[in-house]
Design a protein around this motif. Structure first.
Motif, mmCIF file in Angstrom:
data_model
loop_
_atom_site.group_PDB
_atom_site.id
_atom_site.type_symbol
_atom_site.label_atom_id
_atom_site.label_comp_id
_atom_site.label_asym_id
_atom_site.label_seq_id
_atom_site.Cartn_x
_atom_site.Cartn_y
_atom_site.Cartn_z
ATOM 1 N N TYR B 31 1.073 48.709 49.772
ATOM 2 C CA TYR B 31 2.187 47.813 49.463
ATOM 3 C C TYR B 31 3.299 48.552 48.741
ATOM 4 O O TYR B 31 4.473 48.416 49.060
ATOM 5 C CB TYR B 31 1.683 46.626 48.640
ATOM 6 N N ASN B 32 2.921 49.278 47.704
ATOM 7 C CA ASN B 32 3.851 50.218 47.094
ATOM 8 C C ASN B 32 3.080 51.291 46.332
ATOM 9 O O ASN B 32 1.855 51.200 46.192
ATOM 10 C CB ASN B 32 4.909 49.536 46.209
ATOM 11 N N LEU B 49 9.011 54.242 41.512
ATOM 12 C CA LEU B 49 8.279 53.281 42.345
ATOM 13 C C LEU B 49 8.835 53.393 43.752
ATOM 14 O O LEU B 49 10.057 53.362 43.947
ATOM 15 C CB LEU B 49 8.473 51.860 41.825
ATOM 16 N N GLN B 51 8.614 51.493 47.380
ATOM 17 C CA GLN B 51 8.122 50.370 48.168
ATOM 18 C C GLN B 51 7.658 50.878 49.521
ATOM 19 O O GLN B 51 8.095 51.928 49.989
ATOM 20 C CB GLN B 51 9.249 49.338 48.361
#
Lengths: 113, 113
Positions: B31-32, B49, B51
């Protein structure tokens, strides 16, 4: 603004006693997480809160562990009848929602004698 | 089983060198993915982060890439400095129903002056 805060920073307890660890997330963050970091196990997920609900408790190692969150803010992790294997650093994190960047607090170092 | 692996466990480089830290994950339905650094005795600091729909993210001297088809992410650090010495952790979220991060064991980086 303020980051994630945790208290106490250190806790020494005797085997069999109960302990409570506190986490104050970043204001406005709806998601809150507890993790545990120990030498042998690395970083392990314990529980995830969305608001005051805990849709994922899959990481809690036994029924001696419980957590709650009130007012969509502060969370408390409670360990009953502590054992020596519970010794670890307990980390709390928060994020705006479940899949956003997670920000961690400084942790609580728990030592069970 | 959903796992995250980081190799090597430790890395030592001279100051000024460009370097790449590796992270692999077992499930392409990620998902990430998030990269952190941890200084001794401290909590985790979020670096980047990514994605699942993204291929890379940049912040200053750091660039993180994500290749879902090969199950790999890399963290590129340009012009390393002694202050970059820390443990670098990558962590993945595999499910849309939880924000649970699954962590690798980390790579401890030492940048020598």
């Amino acid at each position: 603004g303020a980051g994630v805060s945790q208290s106490p920073s250190n806790k020494v307890t005797e085997k069999g006693k109960d302990v409570e660890l506190r986490c104050d997330p970043i204001s406005g963050h709806t998601a809150l997480y507890w993790y545990r970091q120990s030498l042998g196990q690395g970083l392990e997920f314990l529980i995830y809160f969305q608001g005051n609900s805990a849709p994922d408790k899959s990481g809690l190692p036994s029924d001696r562990f419980s957590a709650e969150r009130t007012g969509g803010s502060v969370s408390t992790l409670t360990i009953q009848r502590t054992q020596q294997e519970d010794s670890a650093v307990y980390l709390c994190a928060s994020s705006r929602t479940a899949h956003n960047e997670q920000f961690f607090g400084p942790g609580t170092r728990l030592t069970v004698l | 089983k959903q796992e995250v692996t980081q190799i090597p466990a430790a890395l030592s480089v001279p100051e000024g060198e460009n370097l790449v830290l590796n992270c692999s994950f077992t499930d392409s339905a990620i998902y990430n993915l998030q990269w952190f650094r941890q200084d001794p005795g401290k909590g985790l600091t979020s670096l980047l982060l990514i994605q699942s729909s993204q291929r890379e993210q940049t912040s200053g001297r750091l660039n993180a890439s994500l290749d879902k088809s090969s199950g790999r992410s890399t963290l590129y650090i340009a012009a390393s400095q002694p202050g970059d010495s820390a443990t670098y952790l990558c962590a993945a979220i595999y499910s849309s129903n939880t924000g649970k991060l699954i962590f690798g064991q980390g790579t401890t980086l030492q940048v020598k002056p």
